[in-house]
Each structure stands twice: as structure tokens, then as C-alpha cells.
Design a protein around this motif. Structure first.
Motif, PDB file in Angstrom:
ATOM      1  N   THR A   2       4.199 -16.206 -13.087  1.00  0.00           N
ATOM      2  CA  THR A   2       4.415 -15.693 -11.736  1.00  0.00           C
ATOM      3  C   THR A   2       3.991 -14.239 -11.569  1.00  0.00           C
ATOM      4  OG1 THR A   2       6.681 -15.079 -12.245  1.00  0.00           O
ATOM      5  CG2 THR A   2       6.340 -17.264 -11.312  1.00  0.00           C
ATOM      6  N   ILE A   3       4.002 -13.445 -12.638  1.00  0.00           N
ATOM      7  CA  ILE A   3       3.625 -12.040 -12.491  1.00  0.00           C
ATOM      8  C   ILE A   3       2.205 -11.794 -12.991  1.00  0.00           C
ATOM      9  CG2 ILE A   3       4.267  -9.651 -13.007  1.00  0.00           C
ATOM     10  CD1 ILE A   3       6.364 -11.171 -11.350  1.00  0.00           C
ATOM     11  N   ASP A  24      10.698  -4.365  -6.668  1.00  0.00           N
ATOM     12  CA  ASP A  24       9.828  -3.585  -7.557  1.00  0.00           C
ATOM     13  C   ASP A  24       8.564  -4.343  -7.925  1.00  0.00           C
ATOM     14  OD1 ASP A  24      11.776  -1.730  -7.507  1.00  0.00           O
ATOM     15  OD2 ASP A  24      12.636  -2.251  -9.479  1.00  0.00           O
ATOM     16  N   LEU A  25       8.648  -5.674  -7.834  1.00  0.00           N
ATOM     17  CA  LEU A  25       7.512  -6.490  -8.270  1.00  0.00           C
ATOM     18  C   LEU A  25       6.394  -6.524  -7.237  1.00  0.00           C
ATOM     19  CD1 LEU A  25       9.443  -9.552  -9.733  1.00  0.00           C
ATOM     20  CD2 LEU A  25       8.377  -7.703 -11.008  1.00  0.00           C
ATOM     21  N   ILE A  26       6.720  -6.088  -6.016  1.00  0.00           N
ATOM     22  CA  ILE A  26       5.721  -6.180  -4.949  1.00  0.00           C
ATOM     23  C   ILE A  26       4.706  -5.052  -5.107  1.00  0.00           C
ATOM     24  CG2 ILE A  26       5.343  -6.148  -2.459  1.00  0.00           C
ATOM     25  CD1 ILE A  26       8.277  -7.168  -2.218  1.00  0.00           C
ATOM     26  N   GLU A  27       3.434  -5.451  -5.172  1.00  0.00           N
ATOM     27  CA  GLU A  27       2.383  -4.446  -5.288  1.00  0.00           C
ATOM     28  C   GLU A  27       1.955  -4.008  -3.892  1.00  0.00           C
ATOM     29  OE1 GLU A  27      -0.569  -6.531  -7.622  1.00  0.00           O
ATOM     30  OE2 GLU A  27       1.119  -7.313  -8.752  1.00  0.00           O
ATOM     31  N   ILE A  29       7.162 -17.654  -6.832  1.00  0.00           N
ATOM     32  CA  ILE A  29       6.700 -16.262  -6.789  1.00  0.00           C
ATOM     33  C   ILE A  29       7.320 -15.547  -5.575  1.00  0.00           C
ATOM     34  CG2 ILE A  29       4.664 -14.789  -6.442  1.00  0.00           C
ATOM     35  CD1 ILE A  29       3.049 -16.801  -8.053  1.00  0.00           C
ATOM     36  N   TRP A  30       7.363 -16.224  -4.459  1.00  0.00           N
ATOM     37  CA  TRP A  30       7.920 -15.661  -3.226  1.00  0.00           C
ATOM     38  C   TRP A  30       9.402 -15.315  -3.416  1.00  0.00           C
ATOM     39  CZ3 TRP A  30       9.200 -19.074   1.604  1.00  0.00           C
ATOM     40  CH2 TRP A  30       9.602 -18.244   2.659  1.00  0.00           C
TER      41      TRP A  30
END
Lengths: 250, 214
Positions: free
Chosen positions: B23-24, B210-213, B201-202
Motif C-alpha cells: 500500500t505504501i 502523514d502518509l499523504i504525499e 490504501i484510502w
């Protein structure tokens, strides 16, 4: 990295050494597991043959074999005779199920009279079944199966399997809805000549109630695999016609 | 100190969530799409990858100082291929039915980018123990996603879990089927796996900003 590991000589020597080590390791694994794998394949053949004659654990919709541990016992209980036909001669051979039909086909080099043709005679509920293996090609790779017939070459059961047909399409030849359609289907036409069974598209008989039309319903999206099944049945099962003719005459 | 130091434990826990390979890092998607129509196949695939990645990472880490850098990738590929062939042979010998369902997918492990990625990014620069933990951690992270996807696809697509009919019988019309429920055949097709992965992932990113780029 140090200079040592960067030199060409070292690189070549390392590559050679790696190939030797990995090769030896794989050879050892293959050699030590060969027996167990071979046994699995044998057991599977027995399960398939039993399945074709109706000895299985089928539930409503899925195809289930008899248990692996019971397969050898049930095989010797239900299969009364194993025969091999070659050039019209029929002989008894208790290891007929071990014949690799692909190799037998290749060894005969296109001459059907040289081919070893295994036949399994099964008895269940007072009925006699004649089970023949078939082998052919689907869309991507090999397909094979076992067809059980009565003495009039009317199909009593069938099991098909494949190596690499498309999941959900061609791979469905090993699903019950397809295999069960073959039950009761005639391989001979009304005048007694061999006709085979077509896997037909646009069948006028979608529920497959007419069992003497030599046709079963095709799987949508799996035309080539279906044609492969029909071709396999035609080419392999007609070789058994003399056996059944003999059976009736005697 | 427990069995693992804090740093070592992070090697296992990080890939489970915040640095999950699927997912990442978006690696190893192909096999997640291919084999997750059944939960059982997902579990076997996860275990097989764990074996290959765990052992592979250790092997690469042990020989990392003698691998000629010019043929580094070829050496890594050989190690993966050898381990995969061993897994395939062992499955054929001891889990024959399963090996038939997996068939081409065992070969897929060779092309799984997670494995080459971990060799290249971690095992070439770290000791065997750390590499082993990293391998197991990443394989677990991969496995978790596979199992989640497999769970939903088998449940909604076939109404079963590990082959057991949990929603009732679709032919006899018992359980949920008596209320008019139908299996969703679309769940069995690969595109739905992609959608399920997308939903995971959503959910993950909406829970951890924090994971959102950018």
C-alpha cells in the motif's frame, strides 16, 4: 566495494562457483523429492479414474475426489481389470494406469496401431464401466481427462483437467457444470459409427436434454479450449472403437 | 531488553502498516491481483513469499561482501529463482492439491518486485539477523494485505471462507441467500482486487495523514 571483487577474473570465477553451488542444491532437492512427487501424481491418476466412474465425494456444485488416503483401496475395490490395447491385441496389465499417454502417443509416431491404449474396467452397483484416458491441447497448454463409458460407448462420467487454461474461462472445463453435461451423451451416431462429441456454440439444446445429438453446450469465452476438448475426445476415443466392437461380438 | 531490540522490532512492525510494501511502496501488486480470489491461495502465497524473502535476505546478506558488484542483480535473481524452485518442489511433494491451484503463481514469486527490492535496498547493506527480520517484516506486510483482499474477494465473490460456506448455500437458498443475496461474480475478477487494494490504501491514508504525499 574493494578492488578485488571488481576484477573480471573474480567476477567470472564467482559466477561459475555460484552456478555450481545452486545447480547442485537444486539437483539434490529434485532428486530427493522425486519419489514423493511421483506418488502424488499416481494417486491423482487413481482419484481421476475413480471420479470418472462416479466414485467421488461430489457435493452440490463442486467436483471433489475421494480422499487421497482412501484412493488406493477404492481403486482396487472398484477397478476390476486394467487392460492395454495395442494394435488390436488386448492384454491385462495391472500397471496400466502408470502409462503416460503423452509419451505413448509420441512413441507411436502417428501410427495408431502402435499406440499403447490403457482401458480400465470398473464395476459399481452391478454396472460395468470402461474408462479411457484422453489427451489433447487447449488454448495455452495441454488438456487431458478420463471418460467412462458403457459397452455402447455412452458416456457415464468424465473428468477433465488442464495445465494452463485461462482461469474463469477455459479453466472451467474442470468444473462440474461442464463435465456433467457429458453424462449420457452418445459417442456413436444412430447407425453405430464413431462420431464423437462436439462442444457446440449456439446449441439448439441449451439444457442438454437431447443426449443423442453428440453435442454439449460450450463455455462462453472458451471456444478454443472447448474445441480442444472435442478434438481430444474424437481423436483418442475413436481408437477404442475396435475394443467395444469386440466386446459386443463376444 | 526483550527478545528484539527496539530497532529490530521496528524492522518487523514498520512494513506492517506505515511502510507497507503493497500500500505504501506499491510493490508486488501483480501477485496481489492474481491469486487473491481465494483466501487459501492468499495465505499460501504469503507463506511462500515469507520463506523466499526471509531466507533470500539472509543469503544475500551473508555473501554481500563477496558479490561482484557488476553481476549483483544476476546473483540476486539466481538466489530468488533457486529458492522459488525449491518452494515449488516442496509444495508439489507435500501439498500437491495446493501446488496445482497455485501452479503459475509460484513462478510469479520470482518476478515479485518486493523481493528484489529488499535485497537491493536492505540485505546488501545489513547483517544477516537484521536482514532476516526485514524480510519477515516485509513478507508479513505483504501477507496482511493479501489476506485482507483474499478475505473480501472470497466472501463476497463465492460466499465462502477457506472453502466453508459461511453465508449459506446459494443453491439450497439458505442463510443470506434466502433473503435474496447473490454472490458478486465481479469480485472474482482481477480488477476487483485492484479496487479492494485501492480501498485499503484510502482507509490507511485517511487514518494516518502523514502518509499523504503532496
Amino acid at each position: 566495494m574493494s578492488n578485488k571483487t571488481d576484477s573480471n577474473v573474480y567476477t567470472v570465477l564467482f559466477a561459475i562457483g555460484m552456478v555450481v553451488v545452486v545447480g547442485a542444491l537444486l539437483a539434490f532437492t529434485a532428486a530427493s523429492l522425486k519419489g514423493t512427487i511421483g506418488k502424488n501424481v499416481e494417486l491423482e491418476k487413481k482419484q481421476n479414474i475413480l471420479y470418472a466412474m462416479g466414485v467421488n465425494e461430489n457435493d452440490e456444485s463442486s467436483a471433489v475426489f475421494v480422499d487421497k488416503s482412501e484412493a488406493p483401496e477404492l481403486f482396487s475395490k472398484y477397478i476390476t481389470k486394467q487392460l492395454v490395447m495395442q494394435g488390436g491385441e488386448v492384454s491385462e496389465d495391472d500397471n496400466a494406469y502408470l502409462i503416460d499417454i503423452k509419451k505413448a502417443k509420441e512413441a507411436a509416431e502417428g501410427d495408431a496401431s502402435k499406440r499403447q491404449l490403457p482401458i480400465f474396467v470398473g464395476e459399481k452397483d452391478g454396472k460395468t464401466f470402461y474408462i479411457a484416458p484422453v489427451y489433447g491441447k487447449g488454448l495455452w497448454d495441454a488438456i487431458w481427462g478420463y471418460v467412462s463409458m458403457d459397452e455402447n460407448m455412452v458416456v457415464q462420467g468424465a473428468y477433465f483437467d488442464h495445465k494452463g487454461e485461462t482461469p474463469g474461462l477455459g479453466a472451467n472445463i474442470k468444473e462440474r457444470f461442464f463435465m456433467d453435461d457429458f453424462i449420457g451423451e452418445h459417442l456413436l451416431d444412430s447407425s453405430g459409427n464413431f462420431k464423437g462429441i462436439d462442444v457446440a456454440k449456439g446449441n439448439a439444446d441449451p439444457k442438454n436434454e437431447n443426449k443423442t445429438d453428440n453435442e454439449v453446450d460450450a463455455i462462453a469465452g472458451a471456444t478454443i479450449t472447448g474445441n480442444g476438448v472435442a478434438a481430444m475426445l474424437k481423436s483418442d476415443l475413436q481408437l477404442y472403437k475396435p475394443f467395444f466392437d469386440n466386446l459386443k461380438n463376444n | 531488553m526483550g527478545l528484539l531490540s527496539k530497532k529490530d522490532a521496528k524492522l518487523i512492525t514498520d512494513p506492517l502498516a506505515d511502510n507497507n510494501p503493497i500500500t505504501i511502496q506499491v510493490l508486488g501488486i501483480c501477485s496481489a491481483l492474481a491469486i487473491t480470489a481465494q483466501l487459501k491461495a492468499s495465505i499460501v502465497m504469503a507463506v511462500s513469499v515469507m520463506f523466499v524473502l526471509g531466507i533470500g535476505n539472509v543469503v544475500i546478506s551473508l555473501i554481500r561482501n563477496i558479490i561482484p558488484s557488476k553481476i549483483r542483480i544476476i546473483v540476486q535473481l539466481t538466489v530468488v529463482a533457486a529458492l522459488v524452485i525449491i518452494v515449488d518442489q516442496v509444495l508439489k511433494a507435500f501439498a500437491y492439491e495446493l501446488s496445482k491451484t497455485l501452479s503459475v503463481f509460484v513462478g510469479l514469486i520470482i518476478t515479485n518486485c518486493i523481493i528484489m527490492g529488499r535485497f537491493e535496498a536492505f540485505a546488501l547493506g545489513n547483517g544477516p539477523w537484521k536482514s532476516f527480520l526485514d524480510g519477515i517484516g516485509n513478507a508479513l506486510g505483504y501477507g496482511v494485505i493479501l489476506v485482507i483482499v483474499g478475505f473480501f474477494r472470497e466472501l463476497l465473490g463465492s460466499g465462502t471462507l477457506l472453502g466453508f460456506k459461511v453465508l449459506g448455500d446459494p443453491i439450497e437458498k439458505t442463510g443470506l441467500y434466502a433473503l435474496g443475496y447473490e454472490n458478486n461474480g465481479f469480485m472474482l475478477l482481477s480488477p476487483m482486487a485492484l479496487i479492494v487494494v485501492g480501498i485499503i490504501i484510502w482507509v490507511q491514508r485517511s487514518r494516518n495523514k502523514d502518509l499523504i504525499e503532496d
